[in-house]
Write an enzyme that holds these catalytic residues in place. Structure first.
Site, PDB file in Angstrom:
ATOM      1  CD  GLU A   1      -2.709  -1.230   2.530  1.00  0.00           C
ATOM      2  OE1 GLU A   1      -3.874  -1.610   2.453  1.00  0.00           O
ATOM      3  OE2 GLU A   1      -2.158  -0.948   3.620  1.00  0.00           O
TER       4      GLU A   1
HETATM    5  C1  TNX Z   1      -4.419  -4.038   4.532  1.00  0.00           C
HETATM    6  S1  TNX Z   1      -2.557  -6.343   4.658  1.00  0.00           S
HETATM    7  C2  TNX Z   1      -3.179  -3.710   5.025  1.00  0.00           C
HETATM    8  C3  TNX Z   1      -3.056  -3.180   6.377  1.00  0.00           C
HETATM    9  C4  TNX Z   1      -4.381  -3.058   7.056  1.00  0.00           C
HETATM   10  C5  TNX Z   1      -5.216  -4.256   6.723  1.00  0.00           C
HETATM   11  C6  TNX Z   1      -6.506  -4.320   7.458  1.00  0.00           C
HETATM   12  C7  TNX Z   1      -1.629  -5.283   4.230  1.00  0.00           C
HETATM   13  C8  TNX Z   1      -0.404  -5.753   3.642  1.00  0.00           C
HETATM   14  N1  TNX Z   1      -2.012  -4.015   4.369  1.00  0.00           N
HETATM   15  O1  TNX Z   1      -2.393  -1.939   6.346  1.00  0.00           O
HETATM   16  O2  TNX Z   1      -4.163  -2.983   8.415  1.00  0.00           O
HETATM   17  O3  TNX Z   1      -5.480  -4.231   5.351  1.00  0.00           O
HETATM   18  O4  TNX Z   1      -7.168  -5.515   7.203  1.00  0.00           O
END
Ligand code: TNX
Length: 495
Positions: free
Chosen positions: A309
């Site tokens: 992300e």
């Molecule tokens: C996605 S999983 C994210 C996290 C969040 C999560 C909540 C991932 C690699 N990144 O930053 O906490 O969703 O479910």
């Protein structure tokens, strides 16, 4: 529900081979002796098992290493396992006068002892419970399907104390989970002390979601977590999430910011708004120091550098950063682990990618796999323990769910198009945006986590939801005796 002893086929994760023998039950009594063979490497498991059984039964259970022939004996024997059971495999044989757990290595001996624990009535988990202590007769031959059976705990969004993490380790080890991935940094908090960068914890550690006080681990505290994990045959994989998810670091050091100005601390739950700067030299001094100090605290082979992300990192910068951070991990003698987005970048030999977002295209992952990258499968719609069970679940998020107990169980790692020799294993992440207490953690992890554990350990031939839900129901007395706050999902026929 029957009130009798646990049956051999009730074990979770389902063992590879189970041969019940109803005429061979063993009863633990006040005259049972615990015999340990195989030297110092067997001792920690023996001590742990003895303490657990003494506490539950009130019996003395003296440890014996001699060659005597007591009338009632539990033997833990190291170094005599069948060679093709690997380091984690074991055999367990229950006869009227004896229980024998055999393994070729300490990990297998511990897993065998956890199986024996599950064969005793759940009330053994609370002090001075009444007998009888019958262990179902027969034999088990067992070894895992995959080497990596992980649980991830997000101590960044909400901070969890050492005692909570240790309790979580005990709970996951009961189901033969052998990796604890600790998400140690995010926008909302930085949780591990780095000597050269003290403001990371002084400033970045002092916040969490919702405005609570946060917290962090000193190297000594972190060492206690790692040692406790090792005593349960669990490897800790620390994660510093970069180049996104770094607001806590940016808030701690103005110099890490392109404009030299530190942002305020962050206590919300958005993602994708912060980034390290891929072309400032200080960024790599920072990464280098963090990785060096973290490697010194990490006996295990892996350091996770995140990579997910990175919504405010330009693609070219992302590439530059991941390549360089991956190299730094390798220079410190560890293999980098990354979230799957980072497979868009060439990764060093030995790298592991964690697959999570099933809505994202697979091209770069498939290409990386062909280049030798191994994969840990954590498909969010199956594995994310932070997703609600159903629309009525008070805790948790919904973006990948809701995820029922059945849905968390009904998937096969072999069905994701990754060649089997590239699947390192499975992992169940628990992100903590909505979870603030140990009770919250337990409520979301149980009863879904044992399902992920079974998928990672048991042969696919043993996979069966209707048998599994009955075996899961049989865990309830144990969880109650442990004081574990599990979710009483209506999908499971609880006693
Ligand atoms: C996605 S999983 C994210 C996290 C969040 C999560 C909540 C991932 C690699 N990144 O930053 O906490 O969703 O479910």
């Amino acid at each position: 529900m029957r009130a009798g002893p646990a049956r051999m086929p009730d074990v979770i994760p389902a063992p590879m081979v189970v041969r019940p023998d109803p005429d061979a039950d063993f009863t633990l009594t006040e005259s049972t002796v615990l015999s340990v063979r195989g030297g110092a490497a067997a001792a920690p498991t023996a001590t742990w098992l003895a303490e657990l059984l003494r506490n539950g039964t009130g019996f003395a259970l003296p440890l014996a290493s001699g060659d005597g022939h007591p009338a009632s004996v539990i033997t833990l024997e190291l170094g005599t396992g069948e060679p093709d059971l690997g380091d984690e495999g074991y055999t367990l044989a229950v006869h009227p006068g004896s229980v024998v757990v055999r393994a070729g290595a300490a990990a297998g001996l511990f897993h065998g002892a956890e199986t024996l624990r599950q064969l005793l009535p759940g009330r053994v988990e609370s002090a001075g419970s009444p007998g009888p202590w019958v262990v179902a007769g027969g034999e088990i031959v067992d070894r895992p399907r995959y080497p990596w059976r992980g649980a991830m705990l997000d101590v960044a969004r909400h901070f969890f104390r050492v005692a909570d993490v240790e309790r979580f380790i005990d709970e996951i080890a009961l189901y033969k989970i052998n990796v604890l991935h600790l998400h140690l940094s995010d926008d909302q908090g930085w949780r591990i002390a780095i000597g050269r960068w003290p403001r990371l914890t002084a400033v970045g550690g002092s916040s969490e979601v919702g405005g609570g006080p946060g917290g962090h681990y000193t190297p000594e505290e972190y060492g206690r977590i790692v040692a406790h994990a090792a005593s349960r045959q669990v490897t800790v994989v620390p994660e510093i999430d970069m180049p996104g998810h770094v607001n806590a670091a940016l808030a701690s050091y103005p110099a890490l910011n392109r404009d030299g100005t530190a942002p305020p601390r962050y206590t919300g739950i958005d993602v994708g708004f912060s980034s390290l700067c891929a072309n400032m030299p200080i960024t790599y001094r920072f990464v280098e120091d963090v990785v060096r100090e973290l490697a010194a605290m990490t006996p295990g082979p892996y350091i996770h550098i995140g990579g997910d992300e990175a919504g405010s990192t330009p693609p070219a910068d992302y590439r530059t950063f991941i390549e360089r951070a991956g190299r730094i991990v390798v220079e410190h003698g560890r293999f980098p682990v990354v979230w799957a987005e980072a497979t868009a970048v060439p990764l060093p030999p030995g790298a592991v990618a964690e697959y999570w977002d099933t809505a994202v295209g697979r091209d770069s992952l498939d290409q990386a796999v062909r280049a030798g990258v191994r994969v840990v499968l954590a498909p969010a719609n199956r594995c994310y323990l932070d997703q609600k069970y159903d629309s009525g679940t008070p805790l948790g998020l919904t973006w990948a769910g809701p995820t029922s107990v059945e849905s968390a169980y009904e998937w096969d790692p072999a069905g994701y198009g990754v060649p089997d020799d590239r699947v390192e294993g499975v992992e169940a992440p628990l992100f903590s945006e909505t979870l603030a207490t140990m009770g919250d953690i337990e409520q979301m992890a149980f009863p879904r986590l044992p399902g992920i554990a079974e998928i990672g350990w048991s042969p696919w031939a043993a996979h069966d939801w209707s048998s599994y839900r009955r075996r899961l129901a049989a865990q309830a007395p144990r969880w109650e005796a442990m004081g574990l706050n599990f979710h009483r999902s209506p999908e499971v026929p609880w006693p």
